[in-house]
Design a protein around this motif. Sequence first.
Motif, PDB file in Angstrom:
ATOM      1  N   VAL A 114       0.824  -1.208   0.000  1.00 33.39           N
ATOM      2  CA  VAL A 114       0.000   0.000   0.000  1.00 33.39           C
ATOM      3  C   VAL A 114       0.855   1.253   0.000  1.00 33.39           C
ATOM      4  CG1 VAL A 114      -1.730   1.306   1.306  1.00 33.39           C
ATOM      5  CG2 VAL A 114      -1.947  -1.175   1.105  1.00 33.39           C
ATOM      6  N   ARG A 115       1.928   1.236   0.774  1.00 31.84           N
ATOM      7  CA  ARG A 115       2.816   2.408   0.807  1.00 31.84           C
ATOM      8  C   ARG A 115       3.515   2.607  -0.536  1.00 31.84           C
ATOM      9  NH1 ARG A 115       4.545   0.112   6.133  1.00 31.84           N
ATOM     10  NH2 ARG A 115       3.231   1.150   7.697  1.00 31.84           N
ATOM     11  N   LYS A 116       3.744   1.526  -1.248  1.00 31.41           N
ATOM     12  CA  LYS A 116       4.410   1.619  -2.555  1.00 31.41           C
ATOM     13  C   LYS A 116       3.488   2.224  -3.605  1.00 31.41           C
ATOM     14  CE  LYS A 116       6.530  -1.235  -6.183  1.00 31.41           C
ATOM     15  NZ  LYS A 116       6.945  -2.612  -6.568  1.00 31.41           N
ATOM     16  N   TYR A 117       2.219   1.834  -3.582  1.00 30.17           N
ATOM     17  CA  TYR A 117       1.294   2.233  -4.637  1.00 30.17           C
ATOM     18  C   TYR A 117       0.409   3.425  -4.290  1.00 30.17           C
ATOM     19  CZ  TYR A 117       2.612  -1.971  -7.175  1.00 30.17           C
ATOM     20  OH  TYR A 117       3.316  -2.928  -7.854  1.00 30.17           O
ATOM     21  N   GLY A 118       0.320   3.767  -3.023  1.00 32.59           N
ATOM     22  CA  GLY A 118      -0.538   4.894  -2.681  1.00 32.59           C
ATOM     23  C   GLY A 118      -0.626   5.091  -1.191  1.00 32.59           C
ATOM     24  N   HIS A 119      -1.433   6.048  -0.770  1.00 29.43           N
ATOM     25  CA  HIS A 119      -1.582   6.372   0.637  1.00 29.43           C
ATOM     26  C   HIS A 119      -2.975   5.966   1.111  1.00 29.43           C
ATOM     27  CE1 HIS A 119       2.162   8.616   0.597  1.00 29.43           C
ATOM     28  NE2 HIS A 119       1.759   9.191  -0.525  1.00 29.43           N
ATOM     29  N   ARG A 120      -3.033   5.421   2.311  1.00 31.44           N
ATOM     30  CA  ARG A 120      -4.305   5.042   2.885  1.00 31.44           C
ATOM     31  C   ARG A 120      -4.991   6.263   3.480  1.00 31.44           C
ATOM     32  NH1 ARG A 120      -6.650   2.148   1.066  1.00 31.44           N
ATOM     33  NH2 ARG A 120      -5.675   0.163   1.475  1.00 31.44           N
ATOM     34  N   GLU A 121      -6.315   6.284   3.336  1.00 31.07           N
ATOM     35  CA  GLU A 121      -7.083   7.427   3.813  1.00 31.07           C
ATOM     36  C   GLU A 121      -7.039   7.542   5.343  1.00 31.07           C
ATOM     37  OE1 GLU A 121      -8.284   4.860   2.220  1.00 31.07           O
ATOM     38  OE2 GLU A 121      -9.130   5.465   0.278  1.00 31.07           O
ATOM     39  N   GLY A 122      -6.948   8.782   5.827  1.00 31.92           N
ATOM     40  CA  GLY A 122      -7.043   9.065   7.250  1.00 31.92           C
ATOM     41  C   GLY A 122      -6.031   8.301   8.075  1.00 31.92           C
ATOM     42  N   ARG A 123      -6.506   7.812   9.230  1.00 31.30           N
ATOM     43  CA  ARG A 123      -5.616   7.109  10.151  1.00 31.30           C
ATOM     44  C   ARG A 123      -5.678   5.600   9.979  1.00 31.30           C
ATOM     45  NH1 ARG A 123      -6.968  10.260  15.864  1.00 31.30           N
ATOM     46  NH2 ARG A 123      -6.360  12.366  15.183  1.00 31.30           N
ATOM     47  N   GLN A 124      -6.370   5.139   8.998  1.00 30.11           N
ATOM     48  CA  GLN A 124      -6.560   3.701   8.813  1.00 30.11           C
ATOM     49  C   GLN A 124      -5.234   3.019   8.501  1.00 30.11           C
ATOM     50  OE1 GLN A 124      -8.576   1.944   5.225  1.00 30.11           O
ATOM     51  NE2 GLN A 124     -10.191   1.512   6.709  1.00 30.11           N
ATOM     52  N   HIS A 125      -4.975   1.931   9.206  1.00 33.75           N
ATOM     53  CA  HIS A 125      -3.756   1.153   8.966  1.00 33.75           C
ATOM     54  C   HIS A 125      -3.838   0.549   7.559  1.00 33.75           C
ATOM     55  CE1 HIS A 125      -0.836  -2.124   9.236  1.00 33.75           C
ATOM     56  NE2 HIS A 125      -0.322  -1.511  10.295  1.00 33.75           N
TER      57      HIS A 125
END
Length: 316
Positions: free
Chosen positions: A185-196
Amino acid sequence: MHIPVLLEEAVDALNIKKDGIYVDGTYGRGGHSRLILSRLGSSGRLIAFDKDPVAIAAARHMQSERFQAVHSSYAQINSALQSSGIDRVDGILLDLGVSSVQLDEAARGFSFRHDGPLDMRMDTSQGKTAAEWLATVTEAELKEVIRTYGEERYAGQIANAIIAAQQRQPVATTFQLAEIVAAVVRKYGHREGRQHPATRTFQAIRIHLNQELEELTIALPQCVELLKTNGRLVVISFHSLEDRIVKRFMRAQVGTDVLPRKLPVRGEESRLFNRQKLRIIGKKTRPTPEEVATNPRARSAVMRVAEKLEFGNTIN
């Protein structure tokens, strides 16, 4: 400690009769059950279901002759009640999803916040663990599970990474799985808000492994048939897929049966086909800001309520 969500609201919605028979389809740690029992009279009765053996063990400490605990999924509600000599009830509560106790116990493997064996079974007495399932699943199936039940945009990349890691060494702990997913997920994009980053993948595997949506779909029609006239069905959902199933089911039970166009049926006969089984009570209910502040896990909860109509009620 498990804090029941929408406690007062859910039990109020059951519209409890002191001599009624009620079902708590998901006992958990008994928050809703205890409040229901407190409102029942000496001739009232409460039957609680849970798949989790630990929850059932806790339920058996309830000191009341009016209470019965059943180690079973609520998907078997009809056969389980019949075996207890019950064919109709006054109200049913389904509090869906996983409990705080299950999430917080590392050995259960539900959460990436604690390192533990990758289990995720609600009923630890049967079935494959998540680790065992991941050891045999195909990449295509894993992608479909993560995409469907997690609504995860990176399902394909995550599935590929998990299978690749599995080929190097077994993915057997929660931290292992969480790290694999987070890296993708960190490679392809950012997760919304504080969600792990691993939230949706863990959720998807848990829902699939425990057949949560399938069991809900099986249980809802049984609940309607079991309810007495004016009996209430109360469902608390924590996931959009669950809530969608509940909402569509309740609306379908409110609507009329559809007859083929131009069918030669007389007016009085047509009314026999247009039976409403339920009426929806109020609008969907969400936790107050005060409840969410006290119990952040309540933030996604949605409660829907419906009442059984008299058999044969027709729409003119």
